[in-house]
Design an enzyme around this catalytic site. Sequence first.
Site, PDB file in Angstrom:
ATOM      1  N   ASN A   1       0.881  -1.169   0.000  1.00  0.00           N
ATOM      2  CA  ASN A   1       0.000   0.000   0.000  1.00  0.00           C
ATOM      3  C   ASN A   1       0.918   1.218   0.000  1.00  0.00           C
ATOM      4  OD1 ASN A   1      -1.703   2.127   0.671  1.00  0.00           O
ATOM      5  ND2 ASN A   1      -2.781   1.021   2.298  1.00  0.00           N
TER       6      ASN A   1
ATOM      7  N   LYS B   1       3.097   0.952   3.244  1.00  0.00           N
ATOM      8  CA  LYS B   1       2.717  -0.053   4.229  1.00  0.00           C
ATOM      9  C   LYS B   1       2.777  -1.394   3.521  1.00  0.00           C
ATOM     10  CE  LYS B   1      -0.552   3.009   6.581  1.00  0.00           C
ATOM     11  NZ  LYS B   1      -1.970   3.365   6.710  1.00  0.00           N
TER      12      LYS B   1
ATOM     13  N   ARG C   1      -2.313  -1.878  -3.728  1.00  0.00           N
ATOM     14  CA  ARG C   1      -3.381  -0.883  -3.688  1.00  0.00           C
ATOM     15  C   ARG C   1      -3.092   0.143  -4.783  1.00  0.00           C
ATOM     16  NH1 ARG C   1      -4.065   4.250   0.246  1.00  0.00           N
ATOM     17  NH2 ARG C   1      -6.102   4.915  -0.492  1.00  0.00           N
TER      18      ARG C   1
ATOM     19  N   HIS D   1     -10.837   5.184  -1.493  1.00  0.00           N
ATOM     20  CA  HIS D   1     -10.910   4.383  -0.257  1.00  0.00           C
ATOM     21  C   HIS D   1     -11.954   3.283  -0.389  1.00  0.00           C
ATOM     22  CE1 HIS D   1      -9.589   8.303   1.936  1.00  0.00           C
ATOM     23  NE2 HIS D   1      -8.530   7.514   1.874  1.00  0.00           N
TER      24      HIS D   1
ATOM     25  N   GLY E   1      -7.550   5.747  10.960  1.00  0.00           N
ATOM     26  CA  GLY E   1      -6.783   6.271  12.100  1.00  0.00           C
ATOM     27  C   GLY E   1      -7.556   7.170  13.049  1.00  0.00           C
TER      28      GLY E   1
ATOM     29  N   GLU F   1      -7.557  -2.661   4.971  1.00  0.00           N
ATOM     30  CA  GLU F   1      -7.409  -2.631   3.514  1.00  0.00           C
ATOM     31  C   GLU F   1      -6.457  -3.730   3.046  1.00  0.00           C
ATOM     32  OE1 GLU F   1      -6.544   1.619   4.128  1.00  0.00           O
ATOM     33  OE2 GLU F   1      -7.473   1.978   2.189  1.00  0.00           O
TER      34      GLU F   1
HETATM   35  N1  LIG Z   1      -4.902   7.718  19.049  1.00  0.00           N
HETATM   36  C1  LIG Z   1      -5.259   8.549  18.076  1.00  0.00           C
HETATM   37  N2  LIG Z   1      -6.083   9.582  18.342  1.00  0.00           N
HETATM   38  C2  LIG Z   1      -6.443  10.435  17.360  1.00  0.00           C
HETATM   39  N3  LIG Z   1      -6.036  10.347  16.095  1.00  0.00           N
HETATM   40  C3  LIG Z   1      -5.222   9.336  15.783  1.00  0.00           C
HETATM   41  C4  LIG Z   1      -4.791   8.384  16.739  1.00  0.00           C
HETATM   42  N4  LIG Z   1      -3.986   7.494  16.112  1.00  0.00           N
HETATM   43  C5  LIG Z   1      -3.921   7.872  14.822  1.00  0.00           C
HETATM   44  N5  LIG Z   1      -4.657   8.988  14.622  1.00  0.00           N
HETATM   45  C6  LIG Z   1      -4.843   9.734  13.381  1.00  0.00           C
HETATM   46  O1  LIG Z   1      -4.869   8.847  12.303  1.00  0.00           O
HETATM   47  C7  LIG Z   1      -4.155   9.423  11.199  1.00  0.00           C
HETATM   48  C8  LIG Z   1      -3.621   8.322  10.302  1.00  0.00           C
HETATM   49  O2  LIG Z   1      -4.679   7.498   9.911  1.00  0.00           O
HETATM   50  P1  LIG Z   1      -4.454   6.276   8.896  1.00  0.00           P
HETATM   51  O3  LIG Z   1      -5.780   5.669   8.656  1.00  0.00           O
HETATM   52  O4  LIG Z   1      -3.355   5.420   9.399  1.00  0.00           O
HETATM   53  O5  LIG Z   1      -3.995   7.120   7.648  1.00  0.00           O
HETATM   54  P2  LIG Z   1      -3.472   6.771   6.216  1.00  0.00           P
HETATM   55  O6  LIG Z   1      -3.734   5.293   5.975  1.00  0.00           O
HETATM   56  O7  LIG Z   1      -4.290   7.653   5.343  1.00  0.00           O
HETATM   57  O8  LIG Z   1      -2.026   7.124   6.230  1.00  0.00           O
HETATM   58  C9  LIG Z   1      -3.069  10.257  11.870  1.00  0.00           C
HETATM   59  O9  LIG Z   1      -2.681  11.343  11.063  1.00  0.00           O
HETATM   60  C10 LIG Z   1      -3.760  10.740  13.126  1.00  0.00           C
HETATM   61  O10 LIG Z   1      -4.366  11.985  12.874  1.00  0.00           O
HETATM   62  C1  LIG Z   2      -7.294   8.168  -1.716  1.00  0.00           C
HETATM   63  C2  LIG Z   2      -6.643   8.670  -0.478  1.00  0.00           C
HETATM   64  O1  LIG Z   2      -6.901   9.768  -0.049  1.00  0.00           O
HETATM   65  O2  LIG Z   2      -5.794   7.816   0.142  1.00  0.00           O
HETATM   66  P1  LIG Z   2      -4.972   8.102   1.482  1.00  0.00           P
HETATM   67  O3  LIG Z   2      -5.966   8.332   2.572  1.00  0.00           O
HETATM   68  O4  LIG Z   2      -4.152   6.861   1.669  1.00  0.00           O
HETATM   69  O5  LIG Z   2      -4.137   9.342   1.222  1.00  0.00           O
HETATM   70 MG   LIG Z   3      -5.226   4.908   4.538  1.00  0.00          MG
END
Ligand SMILES: Nc1ncnc2c1ncn2[C@@H]1O[C@H](COP(=O)(O)OP(=O)(O)O)[C@@H](O)[C@H]1O
Ligand SMILES: CC(=O)OP(=O)(O)O
Ligand SMILES: [Mg+2]
Length: 409
Positions: free
Chosen positions: A18, A25, A102, A191, A341, A395
């Site tokens: 990903n 990831k 992905r 997503h 997250g 995912e």
């Molecule tokens: N314990 C937490 N409390 C609040 N927000 C969190 C926590 N852990 C992670 N996050 C939030 O989740 C975000 C990352 O989400 P994630 O789904 O892993 O993102 P992505 O896959 O898009 O990189 C971080 O930028 C942060 O804002």
């Molecule tokens: C489509 C998209 O926004 O993906 P990510 O949250 O991983 O940046």
């Molecule tokens: Mg993501």
Amino acid sequence: MTPTHTTDGRASRVLVLNSGSSSVKYQLLDMRDRSRLATGLVERIGEETSRLVHTPSAGGGAPRERTGRIADHEQALKAAAEELAADGLGLDSPELAAIGHRVVHGGLRFSEPTVITDEVLQEIERLVPVAPLHNPANITGIRTAQALRPDLPQVAVFDTAFHTTMPEHAARYAIDVETADAHRIRRYGFHGTSHAYVSRRTAELLGRPVADVNVIVLHLGNGASASAVAGGRCVETSMGLTPLEGLVMGTRSGDVDPAVTFHLKRVAGMSVDEIDDLLNKRSGLVGLCGDNDMREIRRRVEEGDERAALAFDVYVHRLKKYIGAYSAVLGRVDAVVFTAGVGENSAPVREAAIAGLEGFGLAVDPDRNAVRSGEPRLISPDDARVAVAVVPTDEELEIAGQTFALVHN
Ligand SMILES: Nc1ncnc2c1ncn2[C@@H]1O[C@H](COP(=O)(O)OP(=O)(O)O)[C@@H](O)[C@H]1O
Ligand SMILES: CC(=O)OP(=O)(O)O
Ligand SMILES: [Mg+2]
């Protein structure tokens, strides 16, 4: 030796990649029992402070960390391959059945997982202008994996695929039809792997068939999007031609009046590239308060920081608008679900987004909302008309399952 093949003797492992704009990831899974053999994350690629964290499976030892500059996605994947090899799980293994990628933008053409050929890769490349932060990283991931294992099937699982069921009136923008069609301008949505997985898991949590439930999914990660899913089919989603539209995100503005862009060009003298950079990388939470991590923003809010409080309020207000809009789109809502997250971890975001929506049958039980858990769970009171839930997304597992099903059948 532990057996590593399926009962019919075929390889049973899938590596999932990903690749994001500045991170990769990865997970290696054994599809006989869907167990994780290793997981890893490479972040801040291209910066001096890059970091790789590799976690062997349960019983395989403690997480290992590498720090220091990792220049690009190719180096990141090579470092990941070395870590896997150090655990005896190298990419040269005959147990590896396929590599699943992905891919964020698949345009209109890809509504199913697809084995990557040169021609498929060209199509993913053609879509770079509509996913400039994502498709280039996905392409590097594919090319690097192909170079490491040219003999292995590489499968693309597209973020856009789940949304291809949207009705025309939801997918079409109200702009001149000929112009829109000539340039394939429409709502694609992203997503989708997460929205599909989470909406299905929500039906399981409610103990009802997918076909019977209407769900609003709020995927709140760095990128964030909402979807309305009726009986397992996506009927509306907040991201559009690109992953910029919709909710407030870590660094992206989400919805703005399109005339803001003309104004910035004509009146503020910004170039199109500068405006693109502003809305994609310097807006959203980071633009509002300087931070894009919700943990840090909440810490500042608790300390009385007004800019952080404003950023939080703008973020939550946008969520409320989408919950209301998608309630109207669905007509009947069975569950509102938080994931990714922020959605999985931030009780204050969930509480604030649902606050005041009693008229929609929505409420959050504070004790349930405060529970920290990796399991799908309800956070609404027992007597609530509409369920509110937290359902962790996965995912990588979903991509591995689709990849394995494609190469194994
Ligand atoms: N314990 C937490 N409390 C609040 N927000 C969190 C926590 N852990 C992670 N996050 C939030 O989740 C975000 C990352 O989400 P994630 O789904 O892993 O993102 P992505 O896959 O898009 O990189 C971080 O930028 C942060 O804002
Ligand atoms: C489509 C998209 O926004 O993906 P990510 O949250 O991983 O940046
Ligand atoms: Mg993501």
